[in-house]
Motif scaffolding. Sequence first.
Motif, PDB file in Angstrom:
ATOM      1  N   PHE A 177     -55.510  48.928  44.212  1.00 32.57           N
ATOM      2  CA  PHE A 177     -54.885  49.088  42.902  1.00 32.57           C
ATOM      3  C   PHE A 177     -55.879  49.666  41.895  1.00 32.57           C
ATOM      4  CE2 PHE A 177     -52.885  45.348  44.961  1.00 32.57           C
ATOM      5  CZ  PHE A 177     -51.652  45.941  45.233  1.00 32.57           C
ATOM      6  N   PRO A 178     -55.381  50.453  40.921  1.00 31.95           N
ATOM      7  CA  PRO A 178     -56.270  51.183  40.021  1.00 31.95           C
ATOM      8  C   PRO A 178     -56.651  50.424  38.747  1.00 31.95           C
ATOM      9  CG  PRO A 178     -54.025  51.922  39.675  1.00 31.95           C
ATOM     10  CD  PRO A 178     -53.971  50.909  40.788  1.00 31.95           C
ATOM     11  N   PHE A 179     -56.208  49.194  38.618  1.00 33.53           N
ATOM     12  CA  PHE A 179     -56.439  48.449  37.383  1.00 33.53           C
ATOM     13  C   PHE A 179     -57.420  47.302  37.614  1.00 33.53           C
ATOM     14  CE2 PHE A 179     -52.456  47.088  39.428  1.00 33.53           C
ATOM     15  CZ  PHE A 179     -52.768  45.768  39.754  1.00 33.53           C
ATOM     16  N   ALA A 180     -58.084  46.899  36.527  1.00 32.89           N
ATOM     17  CA  ALA A 180     -58.815  45.640  36.517  1.00 32.89           C
ATOM     18  C   ALA A 180     -57.878  44.563  35.983  1.00 32.89           C
ATOM     19  CB  ALA A 180     -60.069  45.766  35.657  1.00 32.89           C
ATOM     20  N   MET A 181     -58.316  43.313  36.021  1.00 32.71           N
ATOM     21  CA  MET A 181     -57.471  42.213  35.541  1.00 32.71           C
ATOM     22  C   MET A 181     -58.294  41.353  34.581  1.00 32.71           C
ATOM     23  SD  MET A 181     -55.378  41.204  39.035  1.00 32.71           S
ATOM     24  CE  MET A 181     -56.845  40.646  39.911  1.00 32.71           C
ATOM     25  N   ARG A 182     -57.837  41.288  33.340  1.00 34.22           N
ATOM     26  CA  ARG A 182     -58.567  40.545  32.304  1.00 34.22           C
ATOM     27  C   ARG A 182     -57.790  39.310  31.880  1.00 34.22           C
ATOM     28  NH1 ARG A 182     -60.805  42.622  26.344  1.00 34.22           N
ATOM     29  NH2 ARG A 182     -61.889  40.645  25.866  1.00 34.22           N
ATOM     30  N   ALA A 183     -58.501  38.196  31.765  1.00 37.95           N
ATOM     31  CA  ALA A 183     -57.895  36.941  31.317  1.00 37.95           C
ATOM     32  C   ALA A 183     -58.317  36.660  29.887  1.00 37.95           C
ATOM     33  CB  ALA A 183     -58.312  35.792  32.229  1.00 37.95           C
ATOM     34  N   THR A 184     -57.359  36.319  29.047  1.00 35.67           N
ATOM     35  CA  THR A 184     -57.625  35.973  27.647  1.00 35.67           C
ATOM     36  C   THR A 184     -56.787  34.762  27.265  1.00 35.67           C
ATOM     37  OG1 THR A 184     -55.906  37.504  26.884  1.00 35.67           O
ATOM     38  CG2 THR A 184     -58.172  38.353  26.974  1.00 35.67           C
ATOM     39  N   SER A 185     -57.159  34.142  26.167  1.00 31.07           N
ATOM     40  CA  SER A 185     -56.418  32.992  25.666  1.00 31.07           C
ATOM     41  C   SER A 185     -55.260  33.478  24.789  1.00 31.07           C
ATOM     42  CB  SER A 185     -57.347  32.083  24.860  1.00 31.07           C
ATOM     43  OG  SER A 185     -56.644  30.977  24.348  1.00 31.07           O
ATOM     44  N   GLU A 186     -54.065  33.026  25.115  1.00 30.77           N
ATOM     45  CA  GLU A 186     -52.873  33.363  24.343  1.00 30.77           C
ATOM     46  C   GLU A 186     -52.061  32.084  24.129  1.00 30.77           C
ATOM     47  OE1 GLU A 186     -50.553  36.564  25.964  1.00 30.77           O
ATOM     48  OE2 GLU A 186     -52.315  37.717  26.596  1.00 30.77           O
ATOM     49  N   ASP A 187     -51.950  31.660  22.882  1.00 33.01           N
ATOM     50  CA  ASP A 187     -51.181  30.445  22.563  1.00 33.01           C
ATOM     51  C   ASP A 187     -51.627  29.260  23.401  1.00 33.01           C
ATOM     52  OD1 ASP A 187     -49.639  31.884  20.702  1.00 33.01           O
ATOM     53  OD2 ASP A 187     -48.288  32.568  22.292  1.00 33.01           O
ATOM     54  N   SER A 188     -52.930  29.080  23.494  1.00 33.97           N
ATOM     55  CA  SER A 188     -53.582  27.965  24.201  1.00 33.97           C
ATOM     56  C   SER A 188     -53.475  28.063  25.732  1.00 33.97           C
ATOM     57  CB  SER A 188     -53.036  26.602  23.747  1.00 33.97           C
ATOM     58  OG  SER A 188     -51.767  26.320  24.308  1.00 33.97           O
ATOM     59  N   LEU A 189     -52.935  29.154  26.241  1.00 35.90           N
ATOM     60  CA  LEU A 189     -52.848  29.365  27.685  1.00 35.90           C
ATOM     61  C   LEU A 189     -53.819  30.463  28.104  1.00 35.90           C
ATOM     62  CD1 LEU A 189     -48.959  29.352  28.121  1.00 35.90           C
ATOM     63  CD2 LEU A 189     -50.547  27.482  28.671  1.00 35.90           C
ATOM     64  N   MET A 190     -54.324  30.379  29.330  1.00 44.26           N
ATOM     65  CA  MET A 190     -55.165  31.435  29.895  1.00 44.26           C
ATOM     66  C   MET A 190     -54.236  32.412  30.597  1.00 44.26           C
ATOM     67  SD  MET A 190     -58.428  32.080  29.929  1.00 44.26           S
ATOM     68  CE  MET A 190     -59.802  32.817  30.812  1.00 44.26           C
ATOM     69  N   VAL A 191     -54.207  33.652  30.097  1.00 44.96           N
ATOM     70  CA  VAL A 191     -53.233  34.639  30.563  1.00 44.96           C
ATOM     71  C   VAL A 191     -53.957  35.848  31.129  1.00 44.96           C
ATOM     72  CG1 VAL A 191     -51.351  36.168  29.864  1.00 44.96           C
ATOM     73  CG2 VAL A 191     -51.519  33.870  28.891  1.00 44.96           C
TER      74      VAL A 191
END
Length: 233
Positions: free
Chosen positions: A204-218
């Motif tokens: 796959f050509p994308f990376a995957m980034r996790a960030t905090s959104e409304d107290s959830l790790m997304v």
Amino acid sequence: MDASFLGITELVEAPSVAVVVDVMRAFTVTAWAFAQGAEKIVLAESLDEALALKSRHRDWVALKDGPPAPGFDMVNSPGLLRSVDLGGRTVVQKTTAGTVGALAVKEASLVLCAGFVVAEATARLLRTRKCDRVTFVVTGEDGRADEDLACAQYIARRATAAGTDAAEFLRRAGESRAAAELAEGVRQGVHPDDVALCLELDRFPFAMRATSEDSLMVLRPCTVPPLTDGASA
């Protein structure tokens, strides 16, 4: 780039940049989920939290390690997931190691989740951002899982050196304990193609980034800009 390779229990403080690696199978599965149209992946801290989130959002899809269980829609298998239409859906994922590792570094300024299927895009993002210090979280087997360490070391090499050959890293992953357990049916919720799918380099050509959104790790897919000629590897 100064790279360190740590198990989850070895993390004593939040790193600035973290790459959380789970090859077999959490972050191979998330990459496939995005390829199948998922909008985002919510990383749950527990099975109970995953079920609670699904109960509040009936259109979300819940996914876990191991055999099928009441309340969960899917298991953590790329081979089983690749035929599922997830167009526009949110997936809630709880796994034994991968999601735990990502949540352990949620305070980092940049959190990437990776496997071989997104290795080059992940390395390219690290190069593009000129990351000087990167902590690679080796999630499996308390930091000793060779498939995760091999992938982490390969990404680190690709982030700094041109022409790194993946063959030896893929060989190590293919001969790992996790690969043997999947191939021999020791683990449950497995498709016969899972090991091969986890070892597909740069599927796959994308990376995957996790960030905090409304107290959830997304977790979301991240398009990586092209490198300039001078930075190309």
